[in-house]
Design an enzyme around this catalytic site. Structure first.
Site, short mmCIF file in Angstrom:
data_model
loop_
_atom_site.label_atom_id
_atom_site.label_comp_id
_atom_site.label_asym_id
_atom_site.label_seq_id
_atom_site.Cartn_x
_atom_site.Cartn_y
_atom_site.Cartn_z
N ASP A 484 -7.05 75.33 67.14
CA ASP A 484 -6.56 76.90 66.34
C ASP A 484 -7.35 76.15 64.98
OD1 ASP A 484 -5.55 74.15 66.14
OD2 ASP A 484 -3.12 74.95 65.55
N CYS A 485 -8.38 75.17 64.87
CA CYS A 485 -9.29 74.97 64.17
C CYS A 485 -10.36 75.41 63.90
CB CYS A 485 -9.17 73.76 64.19
SG CYS A 485 -7.67 72.02 63.01
#
Length: 759
Positions: A484-485
């Site tokens: 998700d980063c």
């Protein structure tokens, strides 16, 4: 005087230490009497209210950055609304301008926002024990460090004398025993701090003594020499020599568990024990209800205090440990099987060194960092590896008005920057803050991981997924990209590429965006979901062997609504601008991910948030992921249920306020006394706007926005409220920047997509 330093160091680095943050005591800096008084007042105020407000507000950092940025920031007059009927564009814009103007003063020249990422209380004791057994405690930690650490531990002692797993938690044996031991190692007497230690010792002994400490605590106490290795369940290093195709091979575990149990197995295999000093001898008497030499260590292996027990051992697990303990371990100590033990230890230390070098001795997280350090010292106390470990300890330490703590990572730099950019861009004030966006954009561009590992080896040789093209949670020196980063940073890069370079800087090279897309696509599991760091490598049944009684769902990298939704949204944004690159694969990926998100929706319409508290967080991601795939309130029962869920949880005040107990108990739980929380309120407001609530009934949105506007402080900041992050179901963690980022984001979306559309 304590000062916060940025981007400095002699250690190796992938990007000249961009994003590095650490506190340093400079005896030559003499603060003014006024500065001393301010620091004293904020520290004293925290102590006075420590049982009511457990979370520090990062005021020491704010005082320093305010001074560094010169004169007082001029702000528009503060807005306070008596009801949502008084809502206006002007009120929202004034609040946003005040908020961004304040938050921009907290940005470093490197483009990131520093802040507290602590909360768990088992981290600092591990560091103190690790430095003690390696004879480096007084060398690495000055008296000023030790004083602030003692202050932190006392500030977070509960009224009953114990310490919780995290700063808001009820007392546990793990953190009470480890905090007690740490304070003794830091120089406190048995009855120190007006009887606080005596009260802690009574808490431990009233519950049968430290023999019932959970497994992680048993290991740390064994390393220190105040608990016998015979009282530990087996952690044989030989398990690393098993064939990888076996589902229970540790290389298939979730990376955080894998990288913790790797060095733990080394210490277990060596039966490492630090130097026995008078304080160790005394602790052997202080922690137990029976004389040390009479304790039944075999019986103690299976003991765990009821206050700590979140995931009980399965019968299969206990049978496995008993078999290895009674049959396997005695054989492995004898020739010729002792050669197998040495082979396993050699294998494990080799992997430890790879992790150290690949992360520039930061390691994946704080627990593995310290355990790796002890392993390196055991191998060679004079080694370069141990020296380099020592130099990176300060990256994990953070100072606030509650004292010096150990963080859950060496910061949340990239994660916070990615959200902060999206928040500012969501407002109608972008042109006023181009310099802020440019610095943040530069930080994102320079934080992408540009290699697949250390050296020329195949990452899979070290049980690693490819990393090139990804973004980490903190800085690229960490070298562990997160799904998700990577998705959030990709979205930022795409957003910035659509804005004037004169305002936000040059866009990222398209090939680097391709690398990010390639990595995201490679991380999708067969069921459509995305896990955190890697593909899910084994089966949920492996959780029956979870040895960490204090956590849940730690054995494999599960798929999460947050990671899956982020991938959908960011791939859609990429495909819109670059439709020729892997279009069919991206479309298929998005469709499968959306289907996965629908399958994990709870019966009440919510999604469980695994990284934020909790159902408001998960539901925000669930809604926006599905909307990105074309679902609407009208055509999707899933979205209708999600919307109804959020509306059903809105408080009379107009906000939302969710307790960490939601994550712990897996049942939505309001904060005490119906209190709203600005971050939960922001997530819910963002989710409802995304789901089209403004077109149906905007009243709940007006009420939520009113709560956010009225929560703003005089200086443009927002208040720190209850802790808002979580991991492994049972432990909370601080996301100190959320109090600024999400009210800005939510009010920006509200202004542009609700108020302006009404016009």
């Amino acid at each position: 005087m304590w000062t916060l330093k940025f981007s400095k160091g002699w250690e190796t680095s992938d990007n000249a230490h961009l994003g590095r943050q650490f506190w340093e005591f400079d005896p030559n800096l003499q603060p003014s009497l006024e500065e001393q008084a301010r620091v004293h007042n904020v520290c004293n105020d925290f102590y006075t209210h420590r049982f009511q407000a457990k979370h520090s507000s990062d005021l020491l950092m704010r005082l320093q950055l305010k001074k560094a940025n010169g004169s007082e920031v001029k702000l528009p007059t503060q807005v306070k609304l008596r009801s949502e009927e008084e809502m206006s564009e002007e009120a929202v814009e004034t609040t946003l301008r005040r908020a961004i103007r304040f938050y921009s003063t907290m940005q470093t020249q490197d483009g990131f926002w520093p802040g507290d990422y602590a909360g768990p209380l088992f981290l600092l004791p591990g560091l103190v024990i690790g430095l003690s057994v390696t004879k480096a405690l007084d060398t690495v930690l000055s008296r000023h460090h030790q004083q602030e650490m003692r202050r932190y531990l006392y500030n977070h002692q509960n009224e009953d004398g114990g310490w919780g797993l995290h700063i808001e938690g009820n007392s546990t044996m793990l953190c009470t025993a480890l905090s007690y031991v740490s304070l003794r190692l830091l120089g406190e007497e048995m009855d120190g701090c007006d009887g606080a230690l005596r009260q802690a010792r009574r808490w431990i002994l009233d519950r049968g003594g430290a023999t019932s400490i959970p497994s992680w605590g048993k290991l740390w106490l064994s390393v220190l020499g105040v608990y016998e290795w015979e009282g530990n369940n087996p952690l044989p290093p030989e398990i690393w020599l098993l064939p990888y195709f076996l589902p229970l091979h540790p290389g298939r575990m979730w990376c955080h568990s894998r990288m913790v149990y790797l060095p733990m197995s080394y210490l277990y295999g060596k039966r490492f024990v630090g130097p026995i000093s008078p304080i160790i001898t005394s602790l052997r008497q202080e922690l137990y209800t029976s004389p040390y030499h009479m304790i039944d260590w075999n019986l103690s292996r299976s003991l765990c205090a009821k206050e700590d027990l979140y995931t009980p051992h399965s019968k299969i697990q206990d049978m496995l440990w008993d078999s290895i303990h009674k049959l396997g371990e005695p054989l492995l100590k004898k020739w010729p099987l002792s050669k197998l033990r040495q082979k396993a230890l050699d294998f494990v230390i080799k992997h430890i060194h790879y992790e150290d070098e690949n992360t520039h001795y930061l390691c994946l997280g704080p627990v593995s960092k310290v355990v790796n350090m002890v392993c390196c010292w055991d191998e060679d106390p004079n080694s370069e590896a141990f020296t380099r470990h020592i130099s990176r300890i300060k990256d994990y330490l953070w100072l606030a008005e509650d004292g010096m703590k150990m963080q859950g990572y060496h910061g949340s730099q990239l994660w916070d920057v990615a959200f902060a950019i999206q928040a500012i861009v969501a407002t109608d004030l972008v042109e006023e803050y181009g310099s802020v966006l440019k610095k943040a954009h530069d930080f994102v561009k320079n934080s992408q991981v540009r290699r697949n590992g250390f050296g020329d080896d195949d990452p899979s040789d070290w049980y690693r997924h490819n990393s090139k093209g990804g973004w980490p949670f903190s800085t690229p020196d960490n070298a562990w990209p997160v799904s998700d980063c990577t998705s959030e940073a990709l979205k930022v890069a795409i957003m910035m590429s659509q804005m004037p370079p004169t305002m936000v800087g040059e866009p990222m090279d398209i090939r680097k965006l391709y690398d990010a897309v390639d990595l995201i696509l490679s991380l999708q599991n067969s069921n459509g979901g995305f896990a955190s760091y890697e593909l899910t490598r084994s089966h949920p049944w492996l959780e029956t062997l979870n040895p960490a009684e204090i956590f849940g769902d730690v054995m494999i990298d599960y798929q999460y609504v947050e990671c899956s939704s982020a991938a959908i949204e960011r791939l859609k944004a990429f495909m819109k601008l670059h439709p020729s690159y892997r279009k069919k694969e991206i479309q298929a990926c998005m469709a499968k991910a959306a289907d996965f998100i629908e399958t994990i929706q709870q019966p009440d319409g919510s999604w469980y948030g695994s990284w934020g508290i909790c159902y408001t967080y998960g539901t925000w991601f669930g809604i926006k992921g599905l909307v990105a795939c074309g679902r609407t309130y009208e055509n999707s029962k899933t979205l209708r249920k999600a919307t109804h869920f959020l509306l059903s949880k809105q408080l009379k005040s107009g906000g939302w306020g969710e307790s960490y107990l939601s994550a712990h108990n897996k049942v939505y739980t309001d904060l005490k006394n119906g209190k709203s929380h600005i971050v939960n309120t922001s997530w819910a407001l963002l989710a409802l706007i995304k789901a089209g609530q403004a077109q149906r009934d905007p009243s709940p949105l007006h009420q939520a926005a009113t709560v956010l506007i009225n929560s703003q402080l005089d200086n443009g900041d927002f208040p720190q409220q209850e802790i808002i992050g979580v991991f492994n179901k049972s432990c909370t963690i601080s996301y100190s920047a959320y109090r600024n980022i999400f009210p800005i984001w939510a009010l920006g979306e509200y202004q542009l997509k609700v108020l302006k559309r009404q016009e």
